[in-house]
Design a protein around this motif. Sequence first.
Motif, PDB file in Angstrom:
ATOM      1  N   GLU A 283      23.690 -13.918  26.942  1.00 35.00           N
ATOM      2  CA  GLU A 283      23.818 -13.031  28.000  1.00 35.00           C
ATOM      3  C   GLU A 283      22.897 -11.809  27.684  1.00 35.00           C
ATOM      4  O   GLU A 283      22.667 -11.298  26.676  1.00 35.00           O
ATOM      5  CB  GLU A 283      25.409 -12.461  27.642  1.00 35.00           C
ATOM      6  CG  GLU A 283      26.372 -13.640  28.062  1.00 35.00           C
ATOM      7  CD  GLU A 283      26.726 -14.129  26.614  1.00 35.00           C
ATOM      8  OE1 GLU A 283      26.073 -14.148  25.762  1.00 35.00           O
ATOM      9  OE2 GLU A 283      27.963 -15.116  26.668  1.00 35.00           O
ATOM     10  N   ILE A 284      22.475 -11.322  29.218  1.00 34.81           N
ATOM     11  CA  ILE A 284      21.927  -9.862  29.218  1.00 34.81           C
ATOM     12  C   ILE A 284      22.720  -9.475  30.199  1.00 34.81           C
ATOM     13  O   ILE A 284      22.537  -9.613  31.321  1.00 34.81           O
ATOM     14  CB  ILE A 284      20.602 -10.055  29.209  1.00 34.81           C
ATOM     15  CG1 ILE A 284      19.882 -10.863  28.329  1.00 34.81           C
ATOM     16  CG2 ILE A 284      20.065  -8.646  29.642  1.00 34.81           C
ATOM     17  CD1 ILE A 284      18.247 -10.934  28.387  1.00 34.81           C
ATOM     18  N   GLN A 285      23.791  -8.163  29.957  1.00 34.63           N
ATOM     19  CA  GLN A 285      24.467  -7.964  31.019  1.00 34.63           C
ATOM     20  C   GLN A 285      24.802  -6.424  31.029  1.00 34.63           C
ATOM     21  O   GLN A 285      24.885  -5.685  29.723  1.00 34.63           O
ATOM     22  CB  GLN A 285      25.966  -8.617  31.239  1.00 34.63           C
ATOM     23  CG  GLN A 285      26.853  -8.194  32.020  1.00 34.63           C
ATOM     24  CD  GLN A 285      28.122  -9.161  31.748  1.00 34.63           C
ATOM     25  OE1 GLN A 285      28.511  -9.243  30.630  1.00 34.63           O
ATOM     26  NE2 GLN A 285      28.936  -8.997  32.782  1.00 34.63           N
ATOM     27  N   LEU A 286      24.621  -5.588  32.098  1.00 37.44           N
ATOM     28  CA  LEU A 286      25.418  -4.271  32.074  1.00 37.44           C
ATOM     29  C   LEU A 286      26.602  -4.275  32.340  1.00 37.44           C
ATOM     30  O   LEU A 286      27.171  -4.735  33.392  1.00 37.44           O
ATOM     31  CB  LEU A 286      24.769  -3.460  33.329  1.00 37.44           C
ATOM     32  CG  LEU A 286      25.057  -2.132  33.421  1.00 37.44           C
ATOM     33  CD1 LEU A 286      25.091  -1.363  32.396  1.00 37.44           C
ATOM     34  CD2 LEU A 286      24.288  -1.579  34.802  1.00 37.44           C
TER      35      LEU A 286
ATOM     36  N   THR B  79      15.496  11.087  35.178  1.00 36.19           N
ATOM     37  CA  THR B  79      16.785  10.546  36.122  1.00 36.19           C
ATOM     38  C   THR B  79      17.888  10.984  35.835  1.00 36.19           C
ATOM     39  O   THR B  79      18.098  11.927  34.804  1.00 36.19           O
ATOM     40  CB  THR B  79      16.890   8.931  35.668  1.00 36.19           C
ATOM     41  OG1 THR B  79      17.443   8.845  34.466  1.00 36.19           O
ATOM     42  CG2 THR B  79      15.505   8.213  35.802  1.00 36.19           C
ATOM     43  N   ILE B  80      19.047  10.709  36.397  1.00 38.87           N
ATOM     44  CA  ILE B  80      20.405  11.269  36.390  1.00 38.87           C
ATOM     45  C   ILE B  80      21.185  10.855  34.901  1.00 38.87           C
ATOM     46  O   ILE B  80      22.201  11.192  34.662  1.00 38.87           O
ATOM     47  CB  ILE B  80      21.354  11.183  37.469  1.00 38.87           C
ATOM     48  CG1 ILE B  80      21.721   9.667  37.612  1.00 38.87           C
ATOM     49  CG2 ILE B  80      20.856  11.967  38.672  1.00 38.87           C
ATOM     50  CD1 ILE B  80      22.807   9.441  38.863  1.00 38.87           C
ATOM     51  N   ALA B  81      20.169   9.930  34.237  1.00 40.91           N
ATOM     52  CA  ALA B  81      20.753   9.297  33.127  1.00 40.91           C
ATOM     53  C   ALA B  81      20.080   9.905  31.874  1.00 40.91           C
ATOM     54  O   ALA B  81      20.130   9.353  30.773  1.00 40.91           O
ATOM     55  CB  ALA B  81      20.534   7.634  32.744  1.00 40.91           C
TER      56      ALA B  81
ATOM     57  N   SER C 115      10.745  -4.046  30.632  1.00 48.29           N
ATOM     58  CA  SER C 115      11.007  -4.350  32.183  1.00 48.29           C
ATOM     59  C   SER C 115      12.508  -4.745  32.201  1.00 48.29           C
ATOM     60  O   SER C 115      13.082  -4.196  33.317  1.00 48.29           O
ATOM     61  CB  SER C 115      10.173  -5.472  32.512  1.00 48.29           C
ATOM     62  OG  SER C 115      10.458  -6.647  31.590  1.00 48.29           O
ATOM     63  N   LEU C 116      13.013  -5.075  31.090  1.00 41.96           N
ATOM     64  CA  LEU C 116      14.378  -5.417  31.236  1.00 41.96           C
ATOM     65  C   LEU C 116      15.208  -4.187  31.353  1.00 41.96           C
ATOM     66  O   LEU C 116      16.137  -3.835  32.349  1.00 41.96           O
ATOM     67  CB  LEU C 116      14.956  -6.046  29.978  1.00 41.96           C
ATOM     68  CG  LEU C 116      16.281  -6.268  29.657  1.00 41.96           C
ATOM     69  CD1 LEU C 116      17.041  -7.171  30.696  1.00 41.96           C
ATOM     70  CD2 LEU C 116      16.713  -6.839  28.253  1.00 41.96           C
ATOM     71  N   MET C 117      15.033  -3.277  30.711  1.00 42.26           N
ATOM     72  CA  MET C 117      15.522  -1.644  30.760  1.00 42.26           C
ATOM     73  C   MET C 117      15.368  -1.107  32.160  1.00 42.26           C
ATOM     74  O   MET C 117      16.255  -0.384  32.571  1.00 42.26           O
ATOM     75  CB  MET C 117      15.394  -0.917  29.692  1.00 42.26           C
ATOM     76  CG  MET C 117      16.177   0.507  29.605  1.00 42.26           C
ATOM     77  SD  MET C 117      17.751   0.188  29.857  1.00 42.26           S
ATOM     78  CE  MET C 117      18.242  -0.534  28.429  1.00 42.26           C
ATOM     79  N   ALA C 118      14.248  -1.215  32.602  1.00 43.83           N
ATOM     80  CA  ALA C 118      13.918  -0.615  33.955  1.00 43.83           C
ATOM     81  C   ALA C 118      14.712  -1.148  35.223  1.00 43.83           C
ATOM     82  O   ALA C 118      15.297  -0.443  35.934  1.00 43.83           O
ATOM     83  CB  ALA C 118      12.290  -0.864  34.336  1.00 43.83           C
ATOM     84  N   GLU C 119      14.797  -2.404  34.905  1.00 39.52           N
ATOM     85  CA  GLU C 119      15.881  -3.206  35.920  1.00 39.52           C
ATOM     86  C   GLU C 119      17.211  -2.952  35.710  1.00 39.52           C
ATOM     87  O   GLU C 119      17.890  -2.474  36.694  1.00 39.52           O
ATOM     88  CB  GLU C 119      15.835  -4.849  35.916  1.00 39.52           C
ATOM     89  CG  GLU C 119      16.339  -5.226  36.868  1.00 39.52           C
ATOM     90  CD  GLU C 119      16.030  -4.968  38.367  1.00 39.52           C
ATOM     91  OE1 GLU C 119      16.921  -5.103  39.159  1.00 39.52           O
ATOM     92  OE2 GLU C 119      15.018  -4.523  38.595  1.00 39.52           O
ATOM     93  N   THR C 120      17.668  -2.807  34.441  1.00 41.52           N
ATOM     94  CA  THR C 120      19.052  -2.259  34.044  1.00 41.52           C
ATOM     95  C   THR C 120      19.194  -1.078  34.576  1.00 41.52           C
ATOM     96  O   THR C 120      20.526  -0.825  35.279  1.00 41.52           O
ATOM     97  CB  THR C 120      19.392  -2.502  32.711  1.00 41.52           C
ATOM     98  OG1 THR C 120      19.139  -3.813  32.455  1.00 41.52           O
ATOM     99  CG2 THR C 120      21.000  -2.243  32.375  1.00 41.52           C
ATOM    100  N   LEU C 121      18.456  -0.327  34.332  1.00 35.74           N
ATOM    101  CA  LEU C 121      18.623   1.304  34.901  1.00 35.74           C
ATOM    102  C   LEU C 121      18.594   1.421  36.121  1.00 35.74           C
ATOM    103  O   LEU C 121      19.297   2.110  36.858  1.00 35.74           O
ATOM    104  CB  LEU C 121      17.325   2.051  34.205  1.00 35.74           C
ATOM    105  CG  LEU C 121      17.686   3.661  34.389  1.00 35.74           C
ATOM    106  CD1 LEU C 121      18.937   4.020  34.009  1.00 35.74           C
ATOM    107  CD2 LEU C 121      16.467   4.508  33.807  1.00 35.74           C
ATOM    108  N   ALA C 122      17.872   0.614  36.985  1.00 33.13           N
ATOM    109  CA  ALA C 122      17.994   0.748  38.327  1.00 33.13           C
ATOM    110  C   ALA C 122      19.131   0.205  38.969  1.00 33.13           C
ATOM    111  O   ALA C 122      19.649   0.776  40.026  1.00 33.13           O
ATOM    112  CB  ALA C 122      16.687  -0.387  38.914  1.00 33.13           C
ATOM    113  N   ILE C 123      19.827  -0.823  38.270  1.00 30.47           N
ATOM    114  CA  ILE C 123      21.126  -1.042  38.817  1.00 30.47           C
ATOM    115  C   ILE C 123      22.012  -0.040  38.539  1.00 30.47           C
ATOM    116  O   ILE C 123      23.185   0.177  39.482  1.00 30.47           O
ATOM    117  CB  ILE C 123      21.422  -2.236  38.184  1.00 30.47           C
ATOM    118  CG1 ILE C 123      20.796  -3.835  38.341  1.00 30.47           C
ATOM    119  CG2 ILE C 123      22.857  -2.782  38.367  1.00 30.47           C
ATOM    120  CD1 ILE C 123      20.733  -4.933  37.620  1.00 30.47           C
TER     121      ILE C 123
END
Length: 113
Positions: free
Chosen positions: A104-107, A55-57, A5-13
């Motif tokens: 911290e958890i930051q893009l 995705t484009i990633a 879920s953390l990666m799904a939100e980070t990827l959405a950002i």
Amino acid sequence: MHELSLMAETLAIALRNAEAQNARQIHRLTMAIGAASGVVPDALHFAFDVAIQGTIAANAELAIETIPVTCQCPQCQTQFSPPDWIYECPTCQTLVSQTLTGREIQLKSLEVS
């Protein structure tokens, strides 16, 4: 596994930011992850590989920068990096409950084209 879920939100950002820049591809995501954040880097890499599909990633790389735990003693103001999970001031032996860094958890950055 909260890393998914953390990666799904980070990827959405990341995707929103890439779209705002009219990017066609994301090449690299760099994340800053605190040593005391509870995030397991291997699990995060696995979640990344799952989340980027379609995705484009899809061919992107994930880089993780680990941020060490640092504390400041409320008694003597010494700043220190504890050697383990017991945050004891090396100067006055006061137990410290708060951290300055390490949660911290930051893009941190994106490389796009």
